[in-house]
Write an enzyme that holds these catalytic residues in place. Sequence first.
Site, PDB file in Angstrom:
ATOM      1  N   TYR A   1      -9.553 -13.899  14.784  1.00  0.00           N
ATOM      2  CA  TYR A   1     -10.430 -13.405  13.725  1.00  0.00           C
ATOM      3  C   TYR A   1     -11.659 -14.294  13.565  1.00  0.00           C
ATOM      4  O   TYR A   1     -12.784 -13.810  13.411  1.00  0.00           O
ATOM      5  CB  TYR A   1      -9.678 -13.324  12.393  1.00  0.00           C
ATOM      6  CG  TYR A   1      -8.836 -12.081  12.235  1.00  0.00           C
ATOM      7  CD1 TYR A   1      -9.429 -10.824  12.157  1.00  0.00           C
ATOM      8  CD2 TYR A   1      -7.451 -12.154  12.160  1.00  0.00           C
ATOM      9  CE1 TYR A   1      -8.662  -9.678  12.008  1.00  0.00           C
ATOM     10  CE2 TYR A   1      -6.675 -11.011  12.012  1.00  0.00           C
ATOM     11  CZ  TYR A   1      -7.284  -9.778  11.937  1.00  0.00           C
ATOM     12  OH  TYR A   1      -6.529  -8.643  11.794  1.00  0.00           O
TER      13      TYR A   1
ATOM     14  N   ARG B   1       0.762  -1.241   0.000  1.00  0.00           N
ATOM     15  CA  ARG B   1       0.000   0.000   0.000  1.00  0.00           C
ATOM     16  C   ARG B   1       0.796   1.296   0.000  1.00  0.00           C
ATOM     17  O   ARG B   1       0.253   2.346  -0.338  1.00  0.00           O
ATOM     18  CB  ARG B   1      -0.933  -0.021   1.211  1.00  0.00           C
ATOM     19  CG  ARG B   1      -0.202  -0.306   2.514  1.00  0.00           C
ATOM     20  CD  ARG B   1      -1.139  -0.766   3.597  1.00  0.00           C
ATOM     21  NE  ARG B   1      -0.427  -0.907   4.865  1.00  0.00           N
ATOM     22  CZ  ARG B   1      -1.026  -1.104   6.021  1.00  0.00           C
ATOM     23  NH1 ARG B   1      -2.332  -1.169   6.067  1.00  0.00           N
ATOM     24  NH2 ARG B   1      -0.337  -1.237   7.124  1.00  0.00           N
TER      25      ARG B   1
END
Length: 354
Positions: free
Chosen positions: A161, A41
């Site tokens: 998660y 990113r």
Amino acid sequence: MSAMERPSGQQPTTYDSAFMKACRREPVPHTPVWFMRQAGRSLPEYLKAREGIPMLESCTRPELVAEITLQPVRRHKVDAAIYYSDIVVPLKAIGLDLDIKPGVGPVVADPVRTRADLARLRDLTPEDVSYVTEAIGLLTAELGATPLIGFAGAPFTLASYLIEGGPSRTYERTKAMMYGDPDLWSDLLDRLAAITGAFLKVQIEAGASAVQLFDSWAGALAPKDYRGYVMPASAKVFETVAPYGVPRLHFGVGTGELLGLMGEAGADVVGVDWRVPLDEAVRRIGPGKALQGNLDPTVLFAPTEVVETKAREVLDAAAGLEGHVFNLGHGVMPSTDPDSLTRLVDYVHTRTAR
């Protein structure tokens, strides 16, 4: 086979690279450098390549994976590539309904909270992730003497998660299962260790020179709980890949109190975040391990001379280590100027040239 021997399938040039030598605690021509989240990113070329392509889909396109993985190697001249993936890729590959939502992270449609839910966690086969094998084939052909680091999330982080259904700050449901139903917890982590081990084996067999296990959220645990509830599953992952003889790296955030245990779990290289100086980290970990780290990622937003001063402090703290791989103390932040990373690599290489 010990981690100090060259695996038969590995090219001598890769084996003898500065990164691999540092992992084996051998003399190096310079301190090797790579950055967690170097592929991605912060790079404009990454944003262009991934434009309009969802994160998880991008991880299943071999040519795109290869391109993204290579971008920081070309730009920064780092000493190792890190395979472009995400920790939930193997879970998606076995059929779990999950996605990565921009600005949020992994989100699981039906969280895992009962024994019946374990049935959804089937074994991972190489066929489930054939795109990984293809991508690594493309990468090793391009990388030449530059090692490729395989990538996977550790069982505790994956479990958090799955149980929470997404990112969490408190891990209340995760710890409720861990403390309240230890048998279910143990079976869940054992299942995730098998999936993770299989995922790393695919990467090594395809050509990865080393593997890093990310236990991103292990810092939420007290040492006693880590040892009793989590460390056995991480150790199982490391044991699974031990016969391949490749260096095994282990990293978590906020794990200063766990560093010794993370090494004990089976890592050859222990990653250290920016909170603990490396000379203190080696006292906590003990002999026989290389260390990786640990510049604070936010330092990269300061002027160049400050970055170099802080990098020099890291190198000075690492001066007595048997093996040191220079890295950040966490991943590259999205708004980091890529040129600051390139300059940092050059600075470390130049300053540590033997």
